[in-house]
Design a protein around this motif. Structure first.
Motif, PDB file in Angstrom:
ATOM      1  N   GLU A  55      51.054 -21.432  12.035  1.00  0.00           N
ATOM      2  CA  GLU A  55      52.236 -21.317  12.888  1.00  0.00           C
ATOM      3  C   GLU A  55      52.480 -19.888  13.355  1.00  0.00           C
ATOM      4  OE1 GLU A  55      55.664 -24.103  12.580  1.00  0.00           O
ATOM      5  OE2 GLU A  55      56.415 -22.451  11.340  1.00  0.00           O
ATOM      6  N   SER A  88      50.862 -24.278  15.594  1.00  0.00           N
ATOM      7  CA  SER A  88      52.263 -24.610  15.784  1.00  0.00           C
ATOM      8  C   SER A  88      52.938 -23.387  16.388  1.00  0.00           C
ATOM      9  CB  SER A  88      52.920 -24.978  14.446  1.00  0.00           C
ATOM     10  OG  SER A  88      54.324 -25.111  14.591  1.00  0.00           O
ATOM     11  N   LEU A 116      51.253 -27.779  18.581  1.00  0.00           N
ATOM     12  CA  LEU A 116      52.541 -28.418  18.359  1.00  0.00           C
ATOM     13  C   LEU A 116      53.658 -27.573  18.952  1.00  0.00           C
ATOM     14  CD1 LEU A 116      54.464 -30.445  16.720  1.00  0.00           C
ATOM     15  CD2 LEU A 116      54.333 -28.739  14.879  1.00  0.00           C
ATOM     16  N   LYS A 118      57.070 -26.626  18.272  1.00  0.00           N
ATOM     17  CA  LYS A 118      57.979 -26.666  17.119  1.00  0.00           C
ATOM     18  C   LYS A 118      59.383 -26.307  17.593  1.00  0.00           C
ATOM     19  CE  LYS A 118      58.420 -26.710  12.477  1.00  0.00           C
ATOM     20  NZ  LYS A 118      57.932 -25.539  11.708  1.00  0.00           N
ATOM     21  N   LEU A 139      57.404 -32.257  17.599  1.00  0.00           N
ATOM     22  CA  LEU A 139      57.970 -32.480  16.273  1.00  0.00           C
ATOM     23  C   LEU A 139      59.302 -33.206  16.420  1.00  0.00           C
ATOM     24  CD1 LEU A 139      57.982 -31.800  13.157  1.00  0.00           C
ATOM     25  CD2 LEU A 139      59.430 -29.856  13.785  1.00  0.00           C
ATOM     26  N   ILE A 141      62.434 -34.291  13.978  1.00  0.00           N
ATOM     27  CA  ILE A 141      63.009 -34.097  12.656  1.00  0.00           C
ATOM     28  C   ILE A 141      63.912 -35.278  12.336  1.00  0.00           C
ATOM     29  CG2 ILE A 141      64.416 -32.582  11.209  1.00  0.00           C
ATOM     30  CD1 ILE A 141      63.551 -30.255  12.990  1.00  0.00           C
ATOM     31  N   LEU A 165      54.608 -35.887  15.649  1.00  0.00           N
ATOM     32  CA  LEU A 165      54.708 -35.547  14.235  1.00  0.00           C
ATOM     33  C   LEU A 165      56.174 -35.689  13.835  1.00  0.00           C
ATOM     34  CD1 LEU A 165      53.905 -34.278  11.487  1.00  0.00           C
ATOM     35  CD2 LEU A 165      54.136 -32.024  12.565  1.00  0.00           C
ATOM     36  N   GLU A 167      59.005 -35.286  10.914  1.00  0.00           N
ATOM     37  CA  GLU A 167      59.261 -34.555   9.677  1.00  0.00           C
ATOM     38  C   GLU A 167      60.342 -35.266   8.877  1.00  0.00           C
ATOM     39  OE1 GLU A 167      59.644 -30.180   9.777  1.00  0.00           O
ATOM     40  OE2 GLU A 167      61.669 -30.527   9.031  1.00  0.00           O
ATOM     41  N   GLY A 185      55.094 -35.472   8.539  1.00  0.00           N
ATOM     42  CA  GLY A 185      55.141 -34.253   7.761  1.00  0.00           C
ATOM     43  C   GLY A 185      56.260 -34.334   6.743  1.00  0.00           C
ATOM     44  N   ASN A 187      58.653 -32.098   4.603  1.00  0.00           N
ATOM     45  CA  ASN A 187      59.133 -30.722   4.484  1.00  0.00           C
ATOM     46  C   ASN A 187      59.555 -30.464   3.048  1.00  0.00           C
ATOM     47  OD1 ASN A 187      60.317 -28.183   4.783  1.00  0.00           O
ATOM     48  ND2 ASN A 187      61.109 -28.671   6.812  1.00  0.00           N
ATOM     49  N   GLU A 217      54.636 -29.467   4.666  1.00  0.00           N
ATOM     50  CA  GLU A 217      55.220 -28.354   5.398  1.00  0.00           C
ATOM     51  C   GLU A 217      56.123 -27.507   4.501  1.00  0.00           C
ATOM     52  OE1 GLU A 217      55.924 -31.393   9.181  1.00  0.00           O
ATOM     53  OE2 GLU A 217      57.498 -29.981   8.600  1.00  0.00           O
TER      54      GLU A 217
END
Length: 260
Positions: A55, A88, A116, A118, A139, A141, A165, A167, A185, A187, A217
């Motif tokens: 990242e 990322s 990615l 982010k 991403l 979340i 992806l 999270e 992912g 976290n 992550e």
């Protein structure tokens, strides 16, 4: 109010401002809309893949400034030369020092590497932004979205040939997953306390669908972490601060991958 709530509230204002300046139709005029996207899923499944998703991040709410002199072209090309499976790039400016300029530069410098975007994705407009600036995946979340919102964003991503992806942080968030999602992912950082617990990845991994590509992550700092999580079924490892806090992130990444 948690830091995530604060970020999401500010993000809604940012989205409204962005929409007032550039329309979704204008975003579709970007040259990046014509390119074929790269697959992080395929990269992680490739023989001999390092699994490292490195990242580019210059600061964070929990750590403050991490590396204020890092240049995205130099760092990301160093990561790719080191053998990462993907990149990322943060695009949130207020809390993480990111930008769309960084994302576009990373894309131009590394045309064949999955990248990615982010950020805190709350609106389909942001998915168009991701595509317009060269991202291959977005991403989502789970803590920020309802199951219905996540599905809507997933459908938009698939319309634009972007991977997804998601999270997760808790068992309850796993229930929000949908069939369009490519990777999950876990976290290890609690978004309310910012404490890190790598065992969170192991616990939640056991509850994920068996065919799901898993990415761990946050808080990964040692080769032993990677070996341990691989045994627990993880294919990818998102790492930023461990490399970015050094004078030469690309070199640090290369040395790390050589030891895996």
């Amino acid at each position: 109010m948690t830091i995530l709530d604060e970020i999401n509230n500010n993000k809604q204002a940012e989205i409204a401002d962005a929409k007032s300046k550039i329309s979704q139709e204008e975003l579709k005029l970007s040259p990046f809309f014509k390119r074929k996207t790269n697959s992080l899923k395929a990269a992680l499944n490739a023989d001999g893949a390092s699994g490292i998703i490195a990242e580019f991040k210059t600061k964070s709410p929990s750590k403050g400034m991490i590396n204020e002199t890092a240049e995205v072209t130099e760092v990301t090309s160093g990561y790719v030369a080191a053998g990462v499976s993907g990149l990322s790039v943060l695009t949130d400016h207020n809390y993480f020092g990111g930008s769309f300029e960084n994302l576009a530069k990373a894309r131009m410098t590394n045309p064949k590497t999955p990248i990615l975007r982010k950020d805190f994705m709350l609106d389909p407009y942001q998915v168009y932004e991701a595509k317009a600036h060269g991202a291959d995946l977005i991403l989502l979340i789970a803590a920020s979205l309802s199951k219905e919102e996540m599905l809507r964003l997933s459908e938009t991503a698939k319309e634009l040939d972007l991977e997804i992806l998601v999270e997760v942080h808790t068992e309850e968030e796993i229930e929000k997953l949908n069939p369009l999602i490519d990777l999950v992912g876990v976290n290890n950082r609690n978004l309310k306390t910012f404490e890190v617990d790598i065992e969170n990845s192991v616990r939640l991994s056991k509850l994920l669908p068996t065919d799901m590509i898993r990415i761990s992550e946050s808080g990964l700092s040692s080769v032993d972490n990677i070996r341990y999580l691989r045994k627990a079924g993880f294919n990818g490892f998102l790492m930023g601060e461990n490399f970015m806090k050094t004078e030469d992130p690309g070199k640090a990444c290369k040395e790390f991958i050589a030891c895996i």
